[in-house]
Design a protein around this motif. Structure first.
Motif, PDB file in Angstrom:
ATOM      1  N   ASN A 134      19.073  73.269  74.669  1.00 53.39           N
ATOM      2  CA  ASN A 134      20.406  72.934  74.152  1.00 53.39           C
ATOM      3  C   ASN A 134      20.375  71.977  72.971  1.00 53.39           C
ATOM      4  OD1 ASN A 134      19.754  70.511  75.389  1.00 53.39           O
ATOM      5  ND2 ASN A 134      21.595  70.387  76.646  1.00 53.39           N
ATOM      6  N   ASP A 135      19.209  71.466  72.625  1.00 50.07           N
ATOM      7  CA  ASP A 135      19.150  70.451  71.579  1.00 50.07           C
ATOM      8  C   ASP A 135      19.667  70.995  70.242  1.00 50.07           C
ATOM      9  OD1 ASP A 135      18.382  67.704  71.055  1.00 50.07           O
ATOM     10  OD2 ASP A 135      16.943  68.571  69.652  1.00 50.07           O
ATOM     11  N   TRP A 136      19.306  72.232  69.918  1.00 49.85           N
ATOM     12  CA  TRP A 136      19.746  72.828  68.649  1.00 49.85           C
ATOM     13  C   TRP A 136      21.269  72.893  68.570  1.00 49.85           C
ATOM     14  CZ3 TRP A 136      22.732  77.247  68.928  1.00 49.85           C
ATOM     15  CH2 TRP A 136      22.752  77.890  70.169  1.00 49.85           C
TER      16      TRP A 136
ATOM     17  N   CYS B  65      22.125  86.880  70.424  1.00 53.07           N
ATOM     18  CA  CYS B  65      20.867  87.595  70.619  1.00 53.07           C
ATOM     19  C   CYS B  65      20.492  88.275  69.307  1.00 53.07           C
ATOM     20  CB  CYS B  65      21.014  88.625  71.729  1.00 53.07           C
ATOM     21  SG  CYS B  65      19.509  89.605  71.948  1.00 53.07           S
ATOM     22  N   ALA B  66      19.248  88.036  68.876  1.00 57.53           N
ATOM     23  CA  ALA B  66      18.817  88.613  67.599  1.00 57.53           C
ATOM     24  C   ALA B  66      18.493  90.099  67.731  1.00 57.53           C
ATOM     25  CB  ALA B  66      17.606  87.846  67.062  1.00 57.53           C
ATOM     26  N   GLU B  67      18.402  90.602  68.956  1.00 58.34           N
ATOM     27  CA  GLU B  67      18.129  92.039  69.158  1.00 58.34           C
ATOM     28  C   GLU B  67      19.436  92.822  69.296  1.00 58.34           C
ATOM     29  OE1 GLU B  67      15.089  93.500  69.342  1.00 58.34           O
ATOM     30  OE2 GLU B  67      13.815  91.707  69.450  1.00 58.34           O
ATOM     31  N   CYS B  68      20.241  92.444  70.269  1.00 64.04           N
ATOM     32  CA  CYS B  68      21.425  93.259  70.579  1.00 64.04           C
ATOM     33  C   CYS B  68      22.732  92.617  70.107  1.00 64.04           C
ATOM     34  CB  CYS B  68      21.484  93.586  72.069  1.00 64.04           C
ATOM     35  SG  CYS B  68      21.918  92.204  73.129  1.00 64.04           S
ATOM     36  N   GLY B  69      22.645  91.379  69.601  1.00 58.89           N
ATOM     37  CA  GLY B  69      23.837  90.759  69.020  1.00 58.89           C
ATOM     38  C   GLY B  69      24.808  90.148  70.011  1.00 58.89           C
ATOM     39  N   THR B  70      24.488  90.194  71.299  1.00 62.32           N
ATOM     40  CA  THR B  70      25.392  89.622  72.301  1.00 62.32           C
ATOM     41  C   THR B  70      25.527  88.113  72.097  1.00 62.32           C
ATOM     42  OG1 THR B  70      24.709  91.302  73.890  1.00 62.32           O
ATOM     43  CG2 THR B  70      25.794  89.343  74.789  1.00 62.32           C
ATOM     44  N   LEU B  71      26.776  87.617  72.112  1.00 64.72           N
ATOM     45  CA  LEU B  71      27.017  86.173  72.010  1.00 64.72           C
ATOM     46  C   LEU B  71      26.970  85.563  73.398  1.00 64.72           C
ATOM     47  CD1 LEU B  71      30.028  86.140  69.524  1.00 64.72           C
ATOM     48  CD2 LEU B  71      27.602  85.742  69.003  1.00 64.72           C
ATOM     49  N   ARG B  72      26.432  84.352  73.512  1.00 60.45           N
ATOM     50  CA  ARG B  72      26.433  83.714  74.834  1.00 60.45           C
ATOM     51  C   ARG B  72      26.624  82.211  74.739  1.00 60.45           C
ATOM     52  NH1 ARG B  72      20.767  85.629  74.213  1.00 60.45           N
ATOM     53  NH2 ARG B  72      19.345  83.856  74.378  1.00 60.45           N
ATOM     54  N   HIS B  73      27.410  81.695  75.677  1.00 59.56           N
ATOM     55  CA  HIS B  73      27.606  80.262  75.869  1.00 59.56           C
ATOM     56  C   HIS B  73      27.880  80.046  77.342  1.00 59.56           C
ATOM     57  CE1 HIS B  73      28.519  76.119  74.753  1.00 59.56           C
ATOM     58  NE2 HIS B  73      29.355  76.172  75.781  1.00 59.56           N
ATOM     59  N   PRO B  74      27.316  79.000  77.980  1.00 58.13           N
ATOM     60  CA  PRO B  74      26.357  78.056  77.442  1.00 58.13           C
ATOM     61  C   PRO B  74      25.043  78.744  77.062  1.00 58.13           C
ATOM     62  CG  PRO B  74      27.271  77.278  79.538  1.00 58.13           C
ATOM     63  CD  PRO B  74      27.698  78.687  79.363  1.00 58.13           C
TER      64      PRO B  74
ATOM     65  N   VAL C 240      13.199  63.436  85.135  1.00 59.29           N
ATOM     66  CA  VAL C 240      12.896  64.850  84.960  1.00 59.29           C
ATOM     67  C   VAL C 240      14.156  65.577  84.513  1.00 59.29           C
ATOM     68  CG1 VAL C 240      12.011  66.912  86.082  1.00 59.29           C
ATOM     69  CG2 VAL C 240      11.248  64.657  86.839  1.00 59.29           C
ATOM     70  N   VAL C 241      14.066  66.290  83.420  1.00 59.35           N
ATOM     71  CA  VAL C 241      15.212  67.066  82.959  1.00 59.35           C
ATOM     72  C   VAL C 241      15.177  68.430  83.646  1.00 59.35           C
ATOM     73  CG1 VAL C 241      16.382  68.051  80.971  1.00 59.35           C
ATOM     74  CG2 VAL C 241      15.217  65.858  80.759  1.00 59.35           C
ATOM     75  N   THR C 242      15.998  68.592  84.660  1.00 61.52           N
ATOM     76  CA  THR C 242      16.024  69.857  85.387  1.00 61.52           C
ATOM     77  C   THR C 242      17.055  70.790  84.752  1.00 61.52           C
ATOM     78  OG1 THR C 242      17.725  69.064  86.859  1.00 61.52           O
ATOM     79  CG2 THR C 242      15.457  68.669  87.531  1.00 61.52           C
ATOM     80  N   SER C 243      16.955  72.069  85.066  1.00 61.01           N
ATOM     81  CA  SER C 243      17.934  73.016  84.539  1.00 61.01           C
ATOM     82  C   SER C 243      19.323  72.645  85.039  1.00 61.01           C
ATOM     83  CB  SER C 243      17.579  74.442  84.963  1.00 61.01           C
ATOM     84  OG  SER C 243      17.804  74.617  86.344  1.00 61.01           O
ATOM     85  N   ASP C 244      19.347  72.031  86.209  1.00 62.81           N
ATOM     86  CA  ASP C 244      20.610  71.616  86.793  1.00 62.81           C
ATOM     87  C   ASP C 244      21.287  70.544  85.920  1.00 62.81           C
ATOM     88  OD1 ASP C 244      22.387  71.818  89.016  1.00 62.81           O
ATOM     89  OD2 ASP C 244      21.720  69.827  89.638  1.00 62.81           O
ATOM     90  N   LEU C 245      20.499  69.581  85.437  1.00 64.60           N
ATOM     91  CA  LEU C 245      21.077  68.523  84.607  1.00 64.60           C
ATOM     92  C   LEU C 245      21.545  69.073  83.260  1.00 64.60           C
ATOM     93  CD1 LEU C 245      18.700  65.510  85.326  1.00 64.60           C
ATOM     94  CD2 LEU C 245      21.112  65.757  85.933  1.00 64.60           C
ATOM     95  N   ILE C 246      20.821  70.038  82.724  1.00 69.67           N
ATOM     96  CA  ILE C 246      21.266  70.654  81.471  1.00 69.67           C
ATOM     97  C   ILE C 246      22.585  71.394  81.714  1.00 69.67           C
ATOM     98  CG2 ILE C 246      20.712  72.428  79.756  1.00 69.67           C
ATOM     99  CD1 ILE C 246      19.159  69.781  79.463  1.00 69.67           C
TER     100      ILE C 246
END
Lengths: 138, 326, 389
Positions: free
Chosen positions: B200-202, B217-226, C128-134
């Motif tokens: 998520n940093d980016w 997605c760079a292949e199929c173009g699907t948008l996703r969030h989170p 520890v950064v777990t997937s849960d915390l993200i």
């Protein structure tokens, strides 16, 4: 405050008071302690407050009471007569924060022409004060 | 006899006792002290300070703010002294509890009932009784005992003008680590920070630049969030992102009232916003009353620096939407 | 009859990532890559998977991997504790799941940045950064921090789409409270709830009032599970588990599945319902009573719909008609539920389910052949149908 005083008959159960934001300056906190003759050091000396684990001087209860009274009479007008102020204290009021009052009419007493106002004073930490004020109206 | 039984017996002796002789106000109720109070508290009610208006008011003359009740008999600078022998039974009781580890004190409740407003030249006398001492209770601050006192205020004729009940908690402070208070914290609490990782940093870097990004997605173009590292539609690990237009509608929403969480400002409007690109995002709605938010309300992105370190994508009703929703 | 796992399961594919000192990506991504690689090896698609299992030490939740890889509904998931001791434990879990029909295709995974991330050699770490915390980081900065707030987000949309009202939510609380009134173990013993009290109770997270929320309770509950044969010889006999199942739905998050096409259904509960009905050979019409997980009032409505007790959007009518009351279509939460008896994370409901079948509930309905007991809503969940031996 406005010159007109609210008439009892014009106030409805559930009426909301306009919000009032009070900037919490060191002047207000220290000054409030001094005008209420409360010289307990935690209200005017930062070192004393820090010795109790607080980051800074904090508001005394008399000032809180005074502000609660002011909030209700600012809304109700000068001929409104405070009959009862009952408060519960929570998060401390510290310099640099803001306390915002909100309130709501929760009961009307026809015989006494008095209304009960439920008030909350919230700062960034949560509720500094919650309570009920009974005020008699013309 | 155990130590705790001994303490209970000692405490029982204070219940019902008057703390000492009546406290007599050192000053008569007077205009200067009232004016100082009104000035600092910002109380503009003229019945306290303007003799002419006061004379025409329901009071027929100047009165003191009723919430000044305690001021007239406060001990003043003596309160700054500390130490020294107990001046009354209440101080003696506090000292006894301190000896037993209940070293801290905090006021929790206060109720004042006014028989009449005080007027200049009233002489106020206060009599205080210790009404109750609770058994040990566990509170957020630590374990302690509540002490209830009741003070009766009288005028020079001995007529009651008001009474007050006051409750304090005398307590053993909890360990600093569990103290959910501003203790040793910055004066102003802040919103909780998002944790950053590869995944998520980016996205947060985009926010720092002022962009609300949507992973694509760079292949199929699907948008996703989170965001997440793999495309759930085609299992590709290749992705890029597009900047959202910032336009959307409220898909659902709530108003947070309780418990008031430090750092946010309650009541707080939180909405699930459906962006026009089709993905949804949780955020706050600003710029209208929390209870004016409605499902279907059009909103517009607004990047906001909520403190020195945190920038968040928030949403604001597009102009007129809040009124229309009402 | 003795059952064993002999010849009951097989390994159909294996997969892995490269091994390095610094992967340069998240543990979630490593898990996704390894899982995809194993699926490819087996010639299976993500949608074929219906079970997942890993170590308790893994920082990546099963449902995070499922969401990212595009795995659909899950019927089985489990975790095994104790570090490296779990390595064959997870194989054991998977084999049991397959042997019992709890799942057909179980993914076993474990992924870690054991050198560049948390190094076990460095001792216990607190950061520890777990997937849960993200996951929670998408909500923390906005203050959406409490269970009530997450449920309220679904509730607002549900009210909007179905015309259900706050008064309908109140009816759930009132019905449940009526049962607690007769239960000396209930917090609200002897204290009925009125519509007025509910409506004037303070807002916790609008649209949820105080009395839409369960309590917070200290306490414990336990039960003993054994074979029917053994139970028959015991003092109280046995209450038969007619069917039991768990499920996670496609696009599942923990409490915040806000990104599915609809916010007004609980797909994971629908998968659970399908399983328990198929396993028991029973249907909605066969249920005589229920313990419906009630951390919040609206989730009771959604479960009535998920279990086919009424159509979508009509749970409000079911409740208005007294459907949850004694003498109603499905007497429910006869102990007072978590709203009014106690909140022991659903386990007090398990005990009430047993009492209902035994015929010893303090609010005993006349018919008690089949009793539904459900677990949490909004999370990967589970349910069972209890019956008589």
């Amino acid at each position: 405050m406005s010159g007109e005083t609210l008439r009892f008959d014009a106030v409805r159960d559930g009426d909301r008071l306009p919000e009032l934001a009070i900037p919490l300056t060191a002047t207000l906190i220290v000054g409030g302690a001094i005008v209420s003759r409360d010289f307990t050091p935690v209200h005017h000396e930062r070192a004393a407050a820090q010795a109790q684990g607080m980051s800074d001087v904090f508001m005394n209860i008399l000032t809180t009471n005074g502000l609660v009274g002011r909030y209700v009479t600012d809304w109700a007008g000068r001929d409104a007569v405070l009959q009862r102020v009952a408060i519960k204290l929570g998060a401390p009021n510290l310099p640099g924060d803001t306390m915002t009052f909100s309130g709501r009419v929760v009961a009307r007493d026809e015989t006494e022409r008095a209304v009960d106002v439920e008030i909350t004073g919230a700062n960034a930490w949560g509720h500094h004060v919650t309570g009920t004020v009974r005020v008699r109206l013309p | 006899m155990s130590n705790s039984e001994e303490l209970e017996r000692a405490l029982a002796r204070y219940v019902g006792a008057e703390i000492g002789p009546p406290a007599v106000g050192p000053d008569l109720v007077n205009a200067p002290m009232v004016r100082h109070w009104c000035e600092i508290l910002g109380d503009a009610n003229p019945v306290y300070t303007d003799p002419d208006v006061a004379a025409r008011s329901v009071h027929g003359g100047l009165v003191a703010p009723p919430t000044m009740l305690q001021v007239w008999t406060m001990a003043g600078v003596a309160l700054a002294g500390g130490g020294g022998p107990a001046a009354d039974l209440q101080q003696e009781l506090h000292a006894l509890l301190s000896e037993h580890g209940y070293t801290s004190v905090v006021a929790t409740n206060c109720e004042q009932v006014y028989d009449r407003y005080l007027r200049p030249d009233d002489r106020v006398t206060a009599t205080t009784v210790i009404e109750a001492i609770s058994p040990e209770k566990t509170t957020g601050l630590g374990t302690g005992r509540f002490i209830d006192t009741r003070t009766t205020y009288r005028d020079a004729k001995g007529e009651r003008v008001a009474w007050m009940t006051f409750r304090v908690l005398k307590f053993k402070p909890a360990q600093p680590a569990q103290a959910a208070s501003p203790a040793a914290a910055p004066a102003k609490p802040r919103r909780l920070r998002p944790l950053r990782s590869h995944d998520n940093d980016w996205w947060w870097q985009g926010v720092a630049r002022g962009d609300l990004l949507i992973q694509r997605c760079a292949e199929c173009g699907t948008l996703r969030h989170p965001p997440r590292p793999m495309c759930g539609a085609c299992q590709s690990l290749r992705w890029d992102s597009v900047a959202a237009s910032g336009r959307g509608v409220v898909y659902s929403h709530v108003v947070m009232h309780h418990p008031p969480i430090p750092g946010y400002g309650f009541p707080l409007a939180v909405a699930l916003v459906e962006l026009e690109e089709g993905t949804r995002i949780v955020s706050n709605v600003v710029g209208c009353a929390p209870d004016a938010v409605r499902i279907g309300m059009p909103v517009q992105l607004e990047m906001q620096d909520v403190d020195e370190e945190l920038r968040l994508p928030l949403f604001r009703p597009v102009s007129g939407a809040a009124e229309e929703a009402r | 009859m003795t059952r064993t796992l002999r010849d009951a399961a097989a390994i159909a594919g294996i997969g892995q990532t490269e091994f390095s000192k610094s992967s340069g990506r998240s543990e979630l991504q490593l898990a996704c890559e390894a899982v995809k690689s194993a699926l490819d090896d087996a010639g299976l698609s993500p949608r074929d998977v219906d079970g997942m299992t890993t170590f308790t030490l893994d920082t990546t939740d099963e449902i995070e991997v499922a969401r990212a890889v595009g795995i659909g509904d899950l019927r089985f998931f489990s975790r095994t504790p104790h570090g490296g001791g779990a390595a064959i434990g997870v194989m054991h879990q998977a084999a049991m799941a397959v042997a019992t029909g709890s799942a057909e295709v179980v993914v076993v995974y474990r992924a870690l940045n054991g050198r560049s991330g948390q190094r076990y050699s460095q001792g216990v770490a607190s950061d520890v950064v777990t997937s849960d915390l993200i996951h929670w980081s998408w909500y923390l900065p906005y203050g959406l921090l409490t269970p009530a707030s997450w449920v309220a987000m679904f509730t607002q949309r549900y009210l909007h789409e179905t015309g259900t009202t706050s008064e309908d939510l109140a009816r759930v609380a009132i019905s449940t409270r009526r049962h607690a009134v007769n239960n000396p173990n209930a917090f609200f013993h002897g204290r009925p709830l009125t519509m007025d009290e509910h409506q004037s109770s303070r807002m916790i997270v609008a649209p949820l009032h105080l009395y839409d929320c369960c309590q917070e309770t200290d306490g414990g509950c336990a039960c003993i599970v054994t074979t029917p044969e053994r139970a028959r010889d015991l003092r109280r006999g046995g209450v038969l588990i007619r069917a039991v199942a768990q499920a996670a739905g496609a696009e599942q998050e923990v409490m915040t599945s806000f990104y599915r096409p609809s916010l007004t259904r609980v797909p994971e509960m629908e998968v659970v319902a399908k399983q328990v009905y198929a396993m028991s050979g029973l249907g909605p019409r066969d249920l005589d009573a229920a313990v419906i997980y009630d951390a919040f009032t609206p989730i009771v409505l959604w479960q009535l719909e998920a279990f086919g007790l009424c159509k979508w959007g009509e749970a409000k009518d079911f409740v208005r008609d007294g459907g949850l009351d004694l003498g109603g279509r499905l007497p429910a939460n006869t102990h007072g539920g978590q709203l009014s008896e106690a909140y022991i994370h659903g386990m007090n409901g398990v005990n009430e389910g047993v009492r209902l079948v035994r015929g010893t509930s303090l609010n005993q309905p006349a018919r008690n052949d089949h009793v539904l007991v459900t677990a949490g809503v909004g999370v990967p969940t589970s349910a069972m149908i209890l019956g008589k031996m």
